[in-house]
Scaffold this motif. Structure first.
Motif, PDB file in Angstrom:
ATOM      1  N   LEU A 139      -7.526   1.318   1.721  1.00 51.41           N
ATOM      2  CA  LEU A 139      -8.495   1.484   0.640  1.00 51.41           C
ATOM      3  C   LEU A 139      -8.631   2.958   0.266  1.00 51.41           C
ATOM      4  CD1 LEU A 139     -10.654   0.327  -1.258  1.00 51.41           C
ATOM      5  CD2 LEU A 139     -12.284   0.473   0.649  1.00 51.41           C
ATOM      6  N   ALA A 140      -8.655   3.829   1.265  1.00 51.06           N
ATOM      7  CA  ALA A 140      -8.714   5.263   0.983  1.00 51.06           C
ATOM      8  C   ALA A 140      -7.497   5.704   0.175  1.00 51.06           C
ATOM      9  CB  ALA A 140      -8.802   6.059   2.282  1.00 51.06           C
ATOM     10  N   GLN A 141      -6.314   5.199   0.542  1.00 52.39           N
ATOM     11  CA  GLN A 141      -5.102   5.525  -0.218  1.00 52.39           C
ATOM     12  C   GLN A 141      -5.217   5.040  -1.666  1.00 52.39           C
ATOM     13  OE1 GLN A 141      -2.182   3.596   2.347  1.00 52.39           O
ATOM     14  NE2 GLN A 141      -1.262   5.601   2.785  1.00 52.39           N
ATOM     15  N   GLU A 142      -5.658   3.813  -1.834  1.00 48.21           N
ATOM     16  CA  GLU A 142      -5.775   3.227  -3.172  1.00 48.21           C
ATOM     17  C   GLU A 142      -6.724   4.030  -4.050  1.00 48.21           C
ATOM     18  OE1 GLU A 142      -7.901  -0.754  -4.967  1.00 48.21           O
ATOM     19  OE2 GLU A 142      -6.795  -0.945  -3.082  1.00 48.21           O
ATOM     20  N   ARG A 143      -7.886   4.385  -3.488  1.00 50.21           N
ATOM     21  CA  ARG A 143      -8.871   5.128  -4.265  1.00 50.21           C
ATOM     22  C   ARG A 143      -8.408   6.556  -4.540  1.00 50.21           C
ATOM     23  NH1 ARG A 143     -14.794   3.387  -1.766  1.00 50.21           N
ATOM     24  NH2 ARG A 143     -14.803   1.256  -2.597  1.00 50.21           N
TER      25      ARG A 143
END
Length: 378
Positions: free
Chosen positions: A344-348
Motif C-alpha cells: 500500500l505504501a508503494q502504491e500511494r
C-alpha cells in the motif's frame, strides 16, 4: 497545513480497533504534545479548532497545547494558546513556550502562569540553546514551586540533554520534567537512570517502533505519557502505536490507561503521580524474527527518505523482500500483513500527491513488524 496526517493516519484501523478492545471502555485520552501556530519556519501550521476536530475523529478527550516556533517572540502566541484553551470547553490545556535567551523570559513565565498556563514548553533546537542554562534552571524552579510540568524537546536535532535533566529533577522535585519524542536524544542514557525519579517523564510523540519498544521496556509506565505531536503526527496512528507497544512489552490495560491520560491529568493538576509499577524489561518481547527486523530496517530508511523529500522506492522494495522469510513459517500471516501494508505504501507513493499518504502505511508496517512476535498467542 492543518493536522496533515489526518487523511492517512488511520491506515491501521483494524490494528487500532483490536488495541482499543484490549484497552477496554471508559478510558480518558489526554494528549501530552500538540501545537498551534502559523509562523513556524518549517511551514506547518494549525488552529485550535483543528486540534479539537482531530481529537473528535480519534475519540479522544483532551490535549496539552503550546505555540509552534515564533521567530518574532512568544508573548502573543502564548496569549493565543491560553485564550484558545479558555474557549475550548476543557478540551485544550495550555503550556507557555519560553525562550530562555529572551531577556524577559522569566517575566513571561510568571505572567503566563498567572494567566492560567499549566506549565512550560522549552525547545533547545528551534530556540537554539543548550543545557545547562541558568534561565532554564529558573524556569524549572518556578514550575517546581507550583508542581507543574516543563516539557523539553528531546528528539532529533540536538545532542543529549545529559546530566542536566537528572540534576534539575533532583534539585527541583516539584517540577515534572517531560522529555518529548520518546526522549530519543537521551533514552539510552537517561531511561535506566529515570528509575526512582518519578518527576522525569517521557512522552510518546515519535514514530519509530524500536525507540518506542525501548522506552516502554526500560522506563516505568508511570513515567510515560501518550502524545501525538499534532499537527506533525496524527492521533489515530499515535494511539495505535502506543497501545501495540504497551501490550508487546507486557503492560496491562490498567497500566496503558494510565499512560493514555490518567497520569497526565495528575501532572497538570499538580497532584501526586500514579505508581503504575516498574519497567517491565525486554523479557516479554518474544524471539528475534529476522524477517521482521530486516523489514523494520528498510522501512526506517524509507520513512526517513520520505521525510527528507527523497525517494523511498528502493527501501520499500527491499522491505517487501524481507517479508519473504521462508524459514519463519510460524510468522507467515503477520509477515504477509506487513507486506500488504508496504505494498500500500508503494502504491500511494507511486501515485504522487502528498508523501504522507505512503509514509503512514510504511510506519504502520514497522509497528506491526516490531510487535507481532510478542503479541502472537496473547
Amino acid at each position: 497545513m492543518p493536522v496533515r496526517p489526518l487523511p492517512f493516519d488511520d491506515v491501521g484501523s483494524d490494528l487500532r480497533a483490536e488495541a482499543l478492545r484490549w484497552l477496554g471502555d471508559g478510558v480518558t485520552w489526554f494528549d501530552a504534545h500538540t501545537h498551534i501556530g502559523h509562523h513556524d519556519p518549517d511551514g506547518y501550521e494549525a488552529d485550535p479548532e483543528e486540534l479539537v476536530a482531530a481529537l473528535e475523529l480519534a475519540g479522544q478527550q483532551k490535549a496539552l497545547v503550546f505555540p509552534m516556533q515564533e521567530p518574532g517572540g512568544y508573548r502573543a502566541a502564548n496569549d493565543w494558546v491560553l485564550r484558545s484553551c479558555a474557549e475550548s470547553g476543557g478540551r485544550l490545556v495550555g503550556l507557555a513556550r519560553i525562550d530562555p535567551k529572551d531577556p524577559g523570559a522569566m517575566d513571561e513565565a510568571r505572567r503566563t502562569l498567572a494567566a492560567g498556563a499549566r506549565g512550560f514548553k522549552l525547545h533547545p533546537r528551534s530556540d537554539a540553546f543548550g543545557l545547562p542554562h541558568p534561565v532554564v534552571e529558573e524556569v524549572v524552579a518556578l514550575a517546581g514551586e507550583h508542581r507543574l510540568p516543563v516539557l523539553f524537546h528531546a528528539g532529533r536535532g540536538i545532542p543529549d540533554l545529559g546530566d542536566s535533566v537528572i540534576h534539575m529533577a533532583t534539585d527541583h522535585p516539584g517540577a515534572r520534567l517531560i522529555l518529548a519524542h520518546a526522549g530519543i536524544s537521551d533514552l539510552g542514557l537517561l531511561g535506566p537512570r529515570a528509575a526512582g525519579r518519578s518527576n522525569i517523564l517521557f512522552d510518546t510523540s515519535w514514530w519509530h517502533v524500536s525507540d518506542l519498544l525501548t522506552l516502554f521496556a526500560t522506563v516505568a509506565p508511570g513515567q510515560i505519557l501518550y502524545a501525538s505531536d499534532m499537527p506533525y503526527g496524527g492521533p489515530r496512528y499515535a494511539s495505535m502505536a502506543m497501545l501495540r507497544v504497551a501490550r508487546a512489552v507486557g503492560l496491562s490495560p490498567e497500566q496503558a490507561a494510565g499512560i493514555a491520560g490518567a497520569q497526565l491529568e495528575r501532572v497538570v493538576a499538580g497532584e501526586d503521580l500514579l505508581d503504575l509499577g516498574a519497567a517491565p524489561g525486554t523479557g516479554g518481547l518474544g524471539p528475534r524474527v529476522l524477517g521482521f527486523e530486516r523489514a523494520i530496517g528498510y522501512l526506517t530508511a524509507a520513512v526517513q527518505m520520505t521525510f527528507r523529500q527523497g525517494d523511498p522506492t528502493e527501501a520499500l522494495a527491499l522491505a517487501r523482500l524481507a517479508c519473504q522469510a521462508q524459514a519463519e513459517a510460524e510468522h507467515y500471516d503477520d509477515l504477509r500483513a506487513v507486506d500488504d501494508l508496504i505494498a500500500l505504501a508503494q502504491e500511494r507513493t507511486a501515485a504522487g500527491g502528498d508523501p504522507y499518504a505512503g509514509v503512514h502505511a510504511a510506519m504502520t508496517a514497522q509497528v506491526l513488524a516490531g510487535t507481532s512476535a510478542a503479541l502472537n498467542g496473547r
